[in-house]
Design an enzyme around this catalytic site. Structure first.
Site, PDB file in Angstrom:
ATOM      1  N   GLN A  21       6.339  -2.335  -3.601  1.00 60.93           N
ATOM      2  CA  GLN A  21       6.959  -1.113  -3.077  1.00 60.93           C
ATOM      3  C   GLN A  21       6.000   0.070  -3.198  1.00 60.93           C
ATOM      4  O   GLN A  21       5.861   0.868  -2.275  1.00 60.93           O
ATOM      5  CB  GLN A  21       8.267  -0.841  -3.822  1.00 60.93           C
ATOM      6  CG  GLN A  21       9.315  -1.911  -3.534  1.00 60.93           C
ATOM      7  CD  GLN A  21      10.636  -1.677  -4.248  1.00 60.93           C
ATOM      8  OE1 GLN A  21      10.730  -0.859  -5.150  1.00 60.93           O
ATOM      9  NE2 GLN A  21      11.658  -2.405  -3.853  1.00 60.93           N
ATOM     10  N   ARG A  64       0.523   4.098   2.080  1.00 65.61           N
ATOM     11  CA  ARG A  64      -0.831   3.799   2.566  1.00 65.61           C
ATOM     12  C   ARG A  64      -1.841   4.879   2.273  1.00 65.61           C
ATOM     13  O   ARG A  64      -3.037   4.664   2.408  1.00 65.61           O
ATOM     14  CB  ARG A  64      -0.781   3.563   4.088  1.00 65.61           C
ATOM     15  CG  ARG A  64       0.044   2.371   4.473  1.00 65.61           C
ATOM     16  CD  ARG A  64       0.554   2.486   5.880  1.00 65.61           C
ATOM     17  NE  ARG A  64       1.596   3.522   5.969  1.00 65.61           N
ATOM     18  CZ  ARG A  64       2.185   3.886   7.085  1.00 65.61           C
ATOM     19  NH1 ARG A  64       1.832   3.332   8.217  1.00 65.61           N
ATOM     20  NH2 ARG A  64       3.121   4.826   7.080  1.00 65.61           N
ATOM     21  N   GLU A 121      -6.493  -3.705  -7.302  1.00 62.90           N
ATOM     22  CA  GLU A 121      -5.576  -4.491  -8.148  1.00 62.90           C
ATOM     23  C   GLU A 121      -6.309  -5.641  -8.820  1.00 62.90           C
ATOM     24  O   GLU A 121      -7.274  -6.186  -8.261  1.00 62.90           O
ATOM     25  CB  GLU A 121      -4.447  -5.053  -7.257  1.00 62.90           C
ATOM     26  CG  GLU A 121      -3.333  -5.727  -8.040  1.00 62.90           C
ATOM     27  CD  GLU A 121      -2.288  -6.381  -7.131  1.00 62.90           C
ATOM     28  OE1 GLU A 121      -2.519  -6.467  -5.905  1.00 62.90           O
ATOM     29  OE2 GLU A 121      -1.247  -6.812  -7.652  1.00 62.90           O
ATOM     30  N   SER A 155      -7.086  -9.331  -9.746  1.00 68.34           N
ATOM     31  CA  SER A 155      -6.961 -10.488  -8.863  1.00 68.34           C
ATOM     32  C   SER A 155      -6.706 -11.743  -9.679  1.00 68.34           C
ATOM     33  O   SER A 155      -7.518 -12.097 -10.540  1.00 68.34           O
ATOM     34  CB  SER A 155      -8.228 -10.668  -8.025  1.00 68.34           C
ATOM     35  OG  SER A 155      -8.185 -11.921  -7.376  1.00 68.34           O
ATOM     36  N   ARG A 172      -7.089 -14.479  -8.582  1.00 66.93           N
ATOM     37  CA  ARG A 172      -8.083 -15.470  -8.164  1.00 66.93           C
ATOM     38  C   ARG A 172      -9.193 -15.512  -9.217  1.00 66.93           C
ATOM     39  O   ARG A 172      -9.777 -16.538  -9.481  1.00 66.93           O
ATOM     40  CB  ARG A 172      -8.691 -15.102  -6.817  1.00 66.93           C
ATOM     41  CG  ARG A 172      -7.686 -15.058  -5.695  1.00 66.93           C
ATOM     42  CD  ARG A 172      -8.360 -14.675  -4.410  1.00 66.93           C
ATOM     43  NE  ARG A 172      -9.193 -15.764  -3.908  1.00 66.93           N
ATOM     44  CZ  ARG A 172     -10.142 -15.594  -2.995  1.00 66.93           C
ATOM     45  NH1 ARG A 172     -10.400 -14.403  -2.509  1.00 66.93           N
ATOM     46  NH2 ARG A 172     -10.844 -16.630  -2.581  1.00 66.93           N
ATOM     47  N   ARG A 195      -1.477 -20.047  -8.744  1.00 61.61           N
ATOM     48  CA  ARG A 195      -0.592 -18.870  -8.829  1.00 61.61           C
ATOM     49  C   ARG A 195       0.588 -18.934  -7.863  1.00 61.61           C
ATOM     50  O   ARG A 195       1.523 -18.135  -7.963  1.00 61.61           O
ATOM     51  CB  ARG A 195      -1.388 -17.588  -8.582  1.00 61.61           C
ATOM     52  CG  ARG A 195      -1.961 -17.482  -7.179  1.00 61.61           C
ATOM     53  CD  ARG A 195      -2.708 -16.195  -6.978  1.00 61.61           C
ATOM     54  NE  ARG A 195      -3.404 -16.176  -5.700  1.00 61.61           N
ATOM     55  CZ  ARG A 195      -4.007 -15.120  -5.201  1.00 61.61           C
ATOM     56  NH1 ARG A 195      -4.013 -13.995  -5.883  1.00 61.61           N
ATOM     57  NH2 ARG A 195      -4.612 -15.165  -4.050  1.00 61.61           N
ATOM     58  N   ARG A 208      10.395   7.860  -3.901  1.00 60.75           N
ATOM     59  CA  ARG A 208      10.652   6.857  -4.940  1.00 60.75           C
ATOM     60  C   ARG A 208      11.448   7.390  -6.129  1.00 60.75           C
ATOM     61  O   ARG A 208      11.811   6.616  -7.020  1.00 60.75           O
ATOM     62  CB  ARG A 208       9.325   6.243  -5.404  1.00 60.75           C
ATOM     63  CG  ARG A 208       8.576   5.508  -4.309  1.00 60.75           C
ATOM     64  CD  ARG A 208       9.372   4.353  -3.737  1.00 60.75           C
ATOM     65  NE  ARG A 208       8.695   3.752  -2.573  1.00 60.75           N
ATOM     66  CZ  ARG A 208       9.144   2.698  -1.902  1.00 60.75           C
ATOM     67  NH1 ARG A 208      10.276   2.120  -2.254  1.00 60.75           N
ATOM     68  NH2 ARG A 208       8.493   2.222  -0.859  1.00 60.75           N
TER      69      ARG A 208
HETATM   70  C1  LIG Z   1      14.232   3.505  -0.333  1.00 57.69           C
HETATM   71  C2  LIG Z   1      13.190   2.829   0.509  1.00 57.69           C
HETATM   72  C3  LIG Z   1      13.474   1.637   1.140  1.00 57.69           C
HETATM   73  C4  LIG Z   1      12.493   0.988   1.908  1.00 57.69           C
HETATM   74  N1  LIG Z   1      12.814  -0.201   2.510  1.00 57.69           N
HETATM   75  C5  LIG Z   1      11.861  -0.871   3.201  1.00 57.69           C
HETATM   76  C6  LIG Z   1      12.134  -2.144   3.797  1.00 57.69           C
HETATM   77  O1  LIG Z   1      13.238  -2.653   3.712  1.00 57.69           O
HETATM   78  N2  LIG Z   1      11.136  -2.787   4.436  1.00 57.69           N
HETATM   79  C7  LIG Z   1       9.879  -2.245   4.573  1.00 57.69           C
HETATM   80  O2  LIG Z   1       9.011  -2.868   5.158  1.00 57.69           O
HETATM   81  N3  LIG Z   1       9.598  -1.038   4.036  1.00 57.69           N
HETATM   82  C8  LIG Z   1      10.530  -0.344   3.357  1.00 57.69           C
HETATM   83  N4  LIG Z   1      10.228   0.871   2.787  1.00 57.69           N
HETATM   84  C9  LIG Z   1       8.873   1.397   2.937  1.00 57.69           C
HETATM   85  C10 LIG Z   1       8.828   2.567   3.959  1.00 57.69           C
HETATM   86  O3  LIG Z   1       9.133   2.119   5.258  1.00 57.69           O
HETATM   87  C11 LIG Z   1       7.420   3.203   3.949  1.00 57.69           C
HETATM   88  O4  LIG Z   1       6.480   2.234   4.397  1.00 57.69           O
HETATM   89  C12 LIG Z   1       6.986   3.655   2.577  1.00 57.69           C
HETATM   90  O5  LIG Z   1       8.018   4.390   1.959  1.00 57.69           O
HETATM   91  C13 LIG Z   1       5.741   4.510   2.697  1.00 57.69           C
HETATM   92  O6  LIG Z   1       6.124   5.758   3.232  1.00 57.69           O
HETATM   93  P1  LIG Z   1       5.145   6.633   4.094  1.00 57.69           P
HETATM   94  O7  LIG Z   1       4.667   5.877   5.310  1.00 57.69           O
HETATM   95  O8  LIG Z   1       5.809   7.942   4.386  1.00 57.69           O
HETATM   96  O9  LIG Z   1       3.951   6.875   3.056  1.00 57.69           O
HETATM   97  P2  LIG Z   1       2.382   6.737   3.241  1.00 57.69           P
HETATM   98  O10 LIG Z   1       2.043   5.383   3.758  1.00 57.69           O
HETATM   99  O11 LIG Z   1       1.732   7.193   1.981  1.00 57.69           O
HETATM  100  O12 LIG Z   1       2.069   7.774   4.369  1.00 57.69           O
HETATM  101  C14 LIG Z   1       2.303   9.170   4.136  1.00 57.69           C
HETATM  102  C15 LIG Z   1       2.456   9.834   5.490  1.00 57.69           C
HETATM  103  O13 LIG Z   1       1.222   9.694   6.195  1.00 57.69           O
HETATM  104  C16 LIG Z   1       1.499   9.469   7.584  1.00 57.69           C
HETATM  105  N5  LIG Z   1       0.987   8.155   7.959  1.00 57.69           N
HETATM  106  C17 LIG Z   1       0.480   7.191   7.120  1.00 57.69           C
HETATM  107  N6  LIG Z   1       0.059   6.131   7.819  1.00 57.69           N
HETATM  108  C18 LIG Z   1       0.320   6.426   9.127  1.00 57.69           C
HETATM  109  C19 LIG Z   1       0.131   5.729  10.340  1.00 57.69           C
HETATM  110  N7  LIG Z   1      -0.410   4.517  10.383  1.00 57.69           N
HETATM  111  N8  LIG Z   1       0.493   6.339  11.492  1.00 57.69           N
HETATM  112  C20 LIG Z   1       1.052   7.583  11.487  1.00 57.69           C
HETATM  113  N9  LIG Z   1       1.260   8.298  10.367  1.00 57.69           N
HETATM  114  C21 LIG Z   1       0.905   7.710   9.209  1.00 57.69           C
HETATM  115  C22 LIG Z   1       3.010   9.559   7.759  1.00 57.69           C
HETATM  116  O14 LIG Z   1       3.360  10.886   8.048  1.00 57.69           O
HETATM  117  C23 LIG Z   1       3.522   9.194   6.379  1.00 57.69           C
HETATM  118  O15 LIG Z   1       4.823   9.702   6.104  1.00 57.69           O
HETATM  119  C24 LIG Z   1      11.194   1.551   2.043  1.00 57.69           C
HETATM  120  C25 LIG Z   1      10.916   2.763   1.407  1.00 57.69           C
HETATM  121  C26 LIG Z   1      11.877   3.406   0.637  1.00 57.69           C
HETATM  122  C27 LIG Z   1      11.533   4.707  -0.044  1.00 57.69           C
END
Ligand SMILES: Cc1cc2nc3c(=O)[nH]c(=O)nc-3n(C[C@H](O)[C@H](O)[C@H](O)COP(=O)(O)OP(=O)(O)OC[C@H]3O[C@@H](n4cnc5c(N)ncnc54)[C@H](O)[C@@H]3O)c2cc1C
Length: 227
Positions: free
Chosen positions: A81, A86, A92, A94, A96, A163, A190
């Site tokens: 999570q 990103r 992390e 490994s 491996r 693993r 979070r």
């Molecule tokens: C309560 C909860 C439940 C969730 N449930 C699921 C689930 O069931 N399945 C699942 O797969 N995920 C799930 N997620 C993950 C969620 O979809 C997001 O991937 C995760 O919270 C990261 O958020 P973020 O993209 O805003 O953050 P980051 O990846 O840190 O990105 C921060 C911001 O940068 C911008 N950004 C980053 N990358 C890009 C890009 N490629 N293109 C455009 N803008 C970008 C966006 O504005 C983004 O908000 C969950 C998250 C939460 C908090």
């Protein structure tokens, strides 16, 4: 790991604040570049006021000039999570290279609760009928999985294949580095009650570690008042 400070989380994990670039006043100084006068001395109160303005009006780039580096030890399902965010850089351990230890998360019996009825992913406050027995099942399954892993290694199977049998609750460790703007975004998501309780414990510890370093920025971001 040389740490500034660390907080124990769950039964065997922790999060440590390893390094910080910038301080509570850095974004204000950076923002003043717009007026070509970022070298002028300002009072702490003037900087605090400007930071509050920046946060309120979503002028967030100056916050990206602060960086934070954490070290985590957490179960794999929590790591998955946290690693969805990103904008952080991650390295992390490994399995491996390194043999896994018998260290997996065993939830306390009070966490042996039923599925939530008000959202599709969370858990409720209602315990299952036999919570102790349920917690013991986690312990037993983890031990059996680790025993199978060790047996595979004894057979000469490479760690990267052995693993396969390890559980999602196994502890992993990683370095995490992110700018302050995206760290605050991470914490907002979070710390929310919709986030899984175990992951929230890590976010809460991160917040506690960051508060003494960036008290004004964190308060302005609404992280301390449940916004
Ligand atoms: C309560 C909860 C439940 C969730 N449930 C699921 C689930 O069931 N399945 C699942 O797969 N995920 C799930 N997620 C993950 C969620 O979809 C997001 O991937 C995760 O919270 C990261 O958020 P973020 O993209 O805003 O953050 P980051 O990846 O840190 O990105 C921060 C911001 O940068 C911008 N950004 C980053 N990358 C890009 C890009 N490629 N293109 C455009 N803008 C970008 C966006 O504005 C983004 O908000 C969950 C998250 C939460 C908090």
């Amino acid at each position: 790991v040389a740490t500034v400070s660390r907080i124990d989380v769950l039964d065997k994990g922790f999060v440590a604040l390893v390094d910080v670039m910038g301080n509570d006043r850095t974004p204000a100084k950076v923002a003043r570049t717009s007026f070509n006068n970022n070298n002028q001395l300002r009072t702490e109160e003037q900087d605090a006021k400007l930071v509050r303005y920046l946060v309120e009006h979503k002028h967030t780039t100056p916050l990206e000039f602060c960086q934070v580096r954490f070290y985590f030890k957490a179960p794999i399902f929590v790591a998955r999570q946290i690693m969805r965010h990103r904008t952080a850089s991650i390295n992390e351990v490994s399995y491996r290279y390194v043999e896994a230890k018998e260290e997996f998360y065993v939830p306390r019996s009070w966490r042996m609760v039923k599925k939530a009825t008000d959202n599709k992913q969370g858990s409720s406050d209602e315990q299952v009928q036999f919570p102790e027995a349920a917690a013991y099942l986690v312990l037993k399954a983890g031990r059996e999985a680790v025993a199978a892993y060790c047996e595979l290694l004894d057979h000469g199977v490479a760690p990267e294949i052995a693993r396969t049998v390890l559980p999602l609750g196994l502890y992993t460790e990683w370095e995490w580095c992110c700018d302050l703007h995206n760290t605050i975004h991470f914490l907002k998501l979070r710390l929310d009650k919709h986030a899984q309780w175990e992951t929230r414990q890590y976010a809460e510890a991160m917040l506690q570690l960051l508060l003494p370093v960036f008290p004004n920025i964190i308060e302005a971001s609404g992280l301390t008042n449940g916004d």
